[in-house]
Design an enzyme around this catalytic site. Structure first.
Site, PDB file in Angstrom:
ATOM      1  N   LYS A 123      -1.592   1.281   8.380  1.00  9.30           N
ATOM      2  CA  LYS A 123      -1.150   1.739   7.253  1.00  9.30           C
ATOM      3  C   LYS A 123       0.142   2.634   7.512  1.00  9.30           C
ATOM      4  O   LYS A 123       1.019   2.851   6.970  1.00  9.30           O
ATOM      5  CB  LYS A 123      -2.041   2.212   6.241  1.00  9.30           C
ATOM      6  CG  LYS A 123      -2.993   1.183   5.626  1.00  9.30           C
ATOM      7  CD  LYS A 123      -2.599   0.263   4.557  1.00  9.30           C
ATOM      8  CE  LYS A 123      -1.622   1.098   3.083  1.00  9.30           C
ATOM      9  NZ  LYS A 123      -1.353  -0.096   2.182  1.00  9.30           N
ATOM     10  N   THR A 156      -2.349   5.427   2.085  1.00  6.40           N
ATOM     11  CA  THR A 156      -3.756   6.011   1.946  1.00  6.40           C
ATOM     12  C   THR A 156      -3.684   7.443   2.558  1.00  6.40           C
ATOM     13  O   THR A 156      -2.755   7.646   3.626  1.00  6.40           O
ATOM     14  CB  THR A 156      -4.764   5.113   2.628  1.00  6.40           C
ATOM     15  OG1 THR A 156      -5.903   5.937   2.805  1.00  6.40           O
ATOM     16  CG2 THR A 156      -4.216   4.661   3.973  1.00  6.40           C
ATOM     17  N   ASP A 157      -4.692   8.296   2.190  1.00  3.47           N
ATOM     18  CA  ASP A 157      -4.734   9.754   2.871  1.00  3.47           C
ATOM     19  C   ASP A 157      -5.316   9.479   4.251  1.00  3.47           C
ATOM     20  O   ASP A 157      -5.163  10.388   5.171  1.00  3.47           O
ATOM     21  CB  ASP A 157      -5.688  10.732   2.132  1.00  3.47           C
ATOM     22  CG  ASP A 157      -6.829  10.025   1.728  1.00  3.47           C
ATOM     23  OD1 ASP A 157      -7.469   9.079   2.376  1.00  3.47           O
ATOM     24  OD2 ASP A 157      -7.806  10.782   1.116  1.00  3.47           O
ATOM     25  N   GLU A 158      -5.868   8.345   4.751  1.00  4.42           N
ATOM     26  CA  GLU A 158      -6.393   8.048   5.982  1.00  4.42           C
ATOM     27  C   GLU A 158      -5.534   8.029   7.073  1.00  4.42           C
ATOM     28  O   GLU A 158      -5.705   8.352   8.081  1.00  4.42           O
ATOM     29  CB  GLU A 158      -7.133   6.636   6.129  1.00  4.42           C
ATOM     30  CG  GLU A 158      -8.425   6.714   4.939  1.00  4.42           C
ATOM     31  CD  GLU A 158      -9.420   5.535   4.935  1.00  4.42           C
ATOM     32  OE1 GLU A 158      -9.488   4.950   6.041  1.00  4.42           O
ATOM     33  OE2 GLU A 158      -9.951   5.231   4.022  1.00  4.42           O
ATOM     34  N   TYR A 160      -7.374   0.094  10.670  1.00  2.84           N
ATOM     35  CA  TYR A 160      -6.842   0.262   9.146  1.00  2.84           C
ATOM     36  C   TYR A 160      -5.830   1.166   9.073  1.00  2.84           C
ATOM     37  O   TYR A 160      -4.430   0.931   8.735  1.00  2.84           O
ATOM     38  CB  TYR A 160      -8.135   0.098   8.342  1.00  2.84           C
ATOM     39  CG  TYR A 160      -7.565   0.570   6.885  1.00  2.84           C
ATOM     40  CD1 TYR A 160      -6.670  -0.370   6.084  1.00  2.84           C
ATOM     41  CD2 TYR A 160      -7.911   1.866   6.322  1.00  2.84           C
ATOM     42  CE1 TYR A 160      -6.433   0.005   4.995  1.00  2.84           C
ATOM     43  CE2 TYR A 160      -7.337   2.202   5.144  1.00  2.84           C
ATOM     44  CZ  TYR A 160      -6.653   1.289   4.417  1.00  2.84           C
ATOM     45  OH  TYR A 160      -6.314   1.424   3.025  1.00  2.84           O
TER      46      TYR A 160
HETATM   47  P1  NAD Z   1      -8.134  -4.554  -2.143  1.00  2.00           P
HETATM   48  O1  NAD Z   1      -8.670  -5.123  -0.511  1.00  2.00           O
HETATM   49  O2  NAD Z   1      -9.344  -4.784  -3.210  1.00  2.00           O
HETATM   50  O3  NAD Z   1      -6.898  -5.760  -2.457  1.00  2.00           O
HETATM   51  C1  NAD Z   1      -6.187  -6.058  -1.447  1.00  2.00           C
HETATM   52  C2  NAD Z   1      -5.184  -7.584  -2.307  1.00  2.00           C
HETATM   53  O4  NAD Z   1      -4.250  -7.747  -1.321  1.00  2.00           O
HETATM   54  C3  NAD Z   1      -6.293  -8.773  -2.514  1.00  2.00           C
HETATM   55  O5  NAD Z   1      -5.989  -9.195  -3.667  1.00  2.00           O
HETATM   56  C4  NAD Z   1      -5.781  -9.743  -1.469  1.00  2.00           C
HETATM   57  O6  NAD Z   1      -5.944 -10.974  -1.737  1.00  2.00           O
HETATM   58  C5  NAD Z   1      -4.366  -9.095  -1.328  1.00  2.00           C
HETATM   59  N1  NAD Z   1      -3.523  -9.788   0.180  1.00  2.00           N
HETATM   60  C6  NAD Z   1      -4.342  -9.370   1.298  1.00  2.00           C
HETATM   61  N2  NAD Z   1      -3.378 -10.092   2.286  1.00  2.00           N
HETATM   62  C7  NAD Z   1      -2.322 -10.308   1.368  1.00  2.00           C
HETATM   63  C8  NAD Z   1      -1.276 -11.360   1.873  1.00  2.00           C
HETATM   64  N3  NAD Z   1      -0.873 -11.315   3.290  1.00  2.00           N
HETATM   65  N4  NAD Z   1      -0.248 -11.608   0.977  1.00  2.00           N
HETATM   66  C9  NAD Z   1      -0.343 -11.228  -0.265  1.00  2.00           C
HETATM   67  N5  NAD Z   1      -1.693 -10.651  -0.743  1.00  2.00           N
HETATM   68  C10 NAD Z   1      -2.510 -10.153   0.088  1.00  2.00           C
HETATM   69  O7  NAD Z   1      -7.498  -3.740  -1.799  1.00  2.00           O
HETATM   70  P2  NAD Z   1      -7.353  -2.239  -2.869  1.00  2.00           P
HETATM   71  O8  NAD Z   1      -8.526  -1.269  -2.623  1.00  2.00           O
HETATM   72  O9  NAD Z   1      -7.091  -2.531  -4.014  1.00  2.00           O
HETATM   73  O10 NAD Z   1      -6.216  -1.226  -2.231  1.00  2.00           O
HETATM   74  C11 NAD Z   1      -4.786  -1.588  -2.580  1.00  2.00           C
HETATM   75  C12 NAD Z   1      -3.878  -0.798  -1.867  1.00  2.00           C
HETATM   76  O11 NAD Z   1      -4.296   0.682  -2.025  1.00  2.00           O
HETATM   77  C13 NAD Z   1      -3.852  -1.110  -0.466  1.00  2.00           C
HETATM   78  O12 NAD Z   1      -2.719  -0.886   0.390  1.00  2.00           O
HETATM   79  C14 NAD Z   1      -4.912   0.240   0.413  1.00  2.00           C
HETATM   80  O13 NAD Z   1      -4.558   0.550   1.552  1.00  2.00           O
HETATM   81  C15 NAD Z   1      -4.487   1.317  -0.472  1.00  2.00           C
HETATM   82  N6  NAD Z   1      -5.405   2.201  -0.777  1.00  2.00           N
HETATM   83  C16 NAD Z   1      -6.705   1.939  -1.099  1.00  2.00           C
HETATM   84  C17 NAD Z   1      -7.570   2.951  -1.463  1.00  2.00           C
HETATM   85  C18 NAD Z   1      -9.231   2.620  -1.900  1.00  2.00           C
HETATM   86  O14 NAD Z   1     -10.157   3.501  -2.199  1.00  2.00           O
HETATM   87  N7  NAD Z   1      -9.369   1.246  -2.240  1.00  2.00           N
HETATM   88  C19 NAD Z   1      -7.653   4.278  -0.965  1.00  2.00           C
HETATM   89  C20 NAD Z   1      -6.186   4.611  -0.720  1.00  2.00           C
HETATM   90  C21 NAD Z   1      -5.214   3.517  -0.367  1.00  2.00           C
HETATM   91  P1  TYD Z   2     -15.585   3.146   2.390  1.00  7.15           P
HETATM   92  O1  TYD Z   2     -15.960   2.780   0.885  1.00  7.15           O
HETATM   93  O2  TYD Z   2     -15.555   2.085   3.249  1.00  7.15           O
HETATM   94  O3  TYD Z   2     -14.137   3.720   2.476  1.00  7.15           O
HETATM   95  P2  TYD Z   2     -13.317   4.443   3.500  1.00  7.15           P
HETATM   96  O4  TYD Z   2     -13.783   4.111   4.734  1.00  7.15           O
HETATM   97  O5  TYD Z   2     -11.981   4.014   3.258  1.00  7.15           O
HETATM   98  O6  TYD Z   2     -13.519   6.051   3.213  1.00  7.15           O
HETATM   99  O7  TYD Z   2     -16.489   4.251   2.826  1.00  7.15           O
HETATM  100  C1  TYD Z   2     -16.713   5.447   2.095  1.00  7.15           C
HETATM  101  C2  TYD Z   2     -17.694   6.380   2.974  1.00  7.15           C
HETATM  102  O8  TYD Z   2     -18.979   5.747   2.822  1.00  7.15           O
HETATM  103  C3  TYD Z   2     -17.345   6.235   4.506  1.00  7.15           C
HETATM  104  O9  TYD Z   2     -17.564   7.697   4.923  1.00  7.15           O
HETATM  105  C4  TYD Z   2     -18.304   5.376   5.165  1.00  7.15           C
HETATM  106  C5  TYD Z   2     -19.643   5.481   4.237  1.00  7.15           C
HETATM  107  N1  TYD Z   2     -20.248   4.368   4.222  1.00  7.15           N
HETATM  108  C6  TYD Z   2     -21.505   4.110   4.166  1.00  7.15           C
HETATM  109  O10 TYD Z   2     -22.319   5.164   4.590  1.00  7.15           O
HETATM  110  N2  TYD Z   2     -22.185   3.057   4.149  1.00  7.15           N
HETATM  111  C7  TYD Z   2     -21.806   1.827   4.090  1.00  7.15           C
HETATM  112  O11 TYD Z   2     -22.222   0.667   3.799  1.00  7.15           O
HETATM  113  C8  TYD Z   2     -20.384   1.832   3.564  1.00  7.15           C
HETATM  114  C9  TYD Z   2     -19.462   0.682   3.327  1.00  7.15           C
HETATM  115  C10 TYD Z   2     -19.588   3.006   3.776  1.00  7.15           C
END
Ligand code: NAD
Ligand code: TYD
Length: 340
Positions: A159, A128-130, A155
């Site tokens: 990562k 992630t970019d975070e 988090y």
């Molecule tokens: P998500 O939370 O929707 O899904 C995570 C999945 O991992 C779930 O299906 C969960 O059951 C599984 N999981 C959790 N713990 C596990 C374990 N111990 N063993 C096996 N499976 C397990 O997450 P997402 O939003 O789909 O993100 C996927 C990846 O992308 C993550 O690594 C996250 O850090 C990265 N990412 C997400 C975002 C975003 O905007 N959602 C942005 C940047 C990076």
């Molecule tokens: P989120 O979807 O949790 O993603 P991330 O924290 O990984 O960026 O949050 C996106 C942005 O929205 C973040 O700046 C936090 C804000 N946010 C709210 O203002 N209200 C909410 O209820 C949530 C979940 C997030």
């Protein structure tokens, strides 16, 4: 020609789930193994259209369970590992950091060991970019692959730790790896604890939408299918050991995002409720995707086309998200927010 075997971890979650469907449909010549523990964020109902296909397999397992993972790798001899499985929600990492270290750090290390003992072709670590921390509001600054890692939340710290392990396994053992660092994803099957699906589902139910602080924090939004295409490209063309940032220059303040959803759904902005800010809330994320563009990637969605498609998807798939918000999610929501 022997068929290629892909292990996708976290394929029951949001991004991994979209990626599994994308790959099963695009590459009938690949066998796709979806390995997932099915935590609160994992759900297999999303895969009803692919679950009968010959090239899709599901394995329920914990990535941190060393014995099970080593046995699986030895038996299946995967060619590719695409690693999504993680605890992914910043707010949950503030209330309960421990499981983030277990899954995101220790789980990744187990997978790296299994990969290095079994001669894989490529290990793609989805990050992630975070991990880069936060940017200020100067619109000309961006995260590049050279930006130092300065994670601010438990988090992003977990990562970043996993990214460093992946890098070390390349440097030490020559494991063929890539790390991708993408901006905030949105699109179908996004779990309704995150800003966009939370807003859509609550606005559709005429419920208050919690906006943290003043709503001016900025995120750079990437449609999940553009992300899937990026990973497909990196998996096949990425240079071993390299990091690739993924983002499409779609910066919006949180308030702009929430107002866009409210107006698209024809509801009132009175639904917005400003609530206590998130601890350590990162101000701004923004990606410079030049390196990935030079590899041949281009996003197909603008924020306008992507958010319209996503809102329509939530309208058409109420059953999916209603089933989620009626379960354990209720307790999470009550503990996380004190909304009327
Ligand atoms: P998500 O939370 O929707 O899904 C995570 C999945 O991992 C779930 O299906 C969960 O059951 C599984 N999981 C959790 N713990 C596990 C374990 N111990 N063993 C096996 N499976 C397990 O997450 P997402 O939003 O789909 O993100 C996927 C990846 O992308 C993550 O690594 C996250 O850090 C990265 N990412 C997400 C975002 C975003 O905007 N959602 C942005 C940047 C990076
Ligand atoms: P989120 O979807 O949790 O993603 P991330 O924290 O990984 O960026 O949050 C996106 C942005 O929205 C973040 O700046 C936090 C804000 N946010 C709210 O203002 N209200 C909410 O209820 C949530 C979940 C997030």
């Amino acid at each position: 020609m022997t068929r290629k075997k892909l292990l996708v971890t976290g394929g029951a979650g949001f991004i991994g789930g979209n990626f599994v469907q994308y790959m099963v449909n695009k590459y009938p010549q690949y066998d796709i193994y979806n390995l997932d523990l099915l935590t609160y964020a994992g759900d297999l109902t999303k895969h009803k259209e692919i679950q009968e296909k010959d090239n899709y397999f599901f394995v329920k397992a914990d990535i941190a369970d060393r014995e099970t993972i080593l046995n699986l790798f030895e038996k299946e001899q995967f060619d590719y590992v695409i690693h999504f499985a993680a605890e992914s929600h910043v707010d949950r990492s503030i209330t309960d950091p421990e499981v983030f270290v277990r899954t995101n750090v220790m789980g990744t290390q187990v997978l790296l060991d299994a990969a290095r003992l079994n001669n894989i072709t490529k290990f793609v670590h989805v990050s992630t970019d975070e991990v880069y921390g936060e940017l200020d509001f100067n619109p000309t600054t961006f995260f590049t692959e050279e930006t130092p890692l300065q994670p601010n939340s438990p988090y992003s710290a977990s990562k970043a730790s996993s990214d460093l392990l992946v890098r070390a396994y390349h440097e030490t053992f020559g494991l063929p790896v890539n790390i991708t660092r993408c901006s905030n994803n949105y699109g179908p099957y996004h779990f309704p604890e995150k800003l966009i699906p939370l807003t859509i589902s609550r606005v559709l139910n005429d419920e208050k939408v919690p906006v943290y602080g003043d709503g001016k924090n900025i995120r750079d939004w990437l449609h999940v299918l553009d992300h899937c295409a990026a990973i497909d490209l990196v998996m096949h063309e990425g240079i071993n050991g390299e990091v690739y940032n993924v983002g499409g220059h779609n910066e919006r303040t949180n308030l702009e995002v929430v107002k866009t959803i409210i107006s698209t759904l024809g509801k009132s902005e009175d639904l917005i409720e400003f609530v206590k800010d998130r601890l350590g809330h990162d101000k701004r994320y923004a990606i410079d995707p030049t390196k990935l563009e030079n590899l041949g990637w281009k996003p197909t969605y603008t924020f306008e086309t992507g958010i319209a498609q996503t809102i329509q998807w939530y309208l058409d798939n109420k059953e999916w998200w209603e089933q989620i918000i009626s379960g354990e999610y209720q307790n999470y929501f009550q503990n996380q927010y004190s909304l009327k």
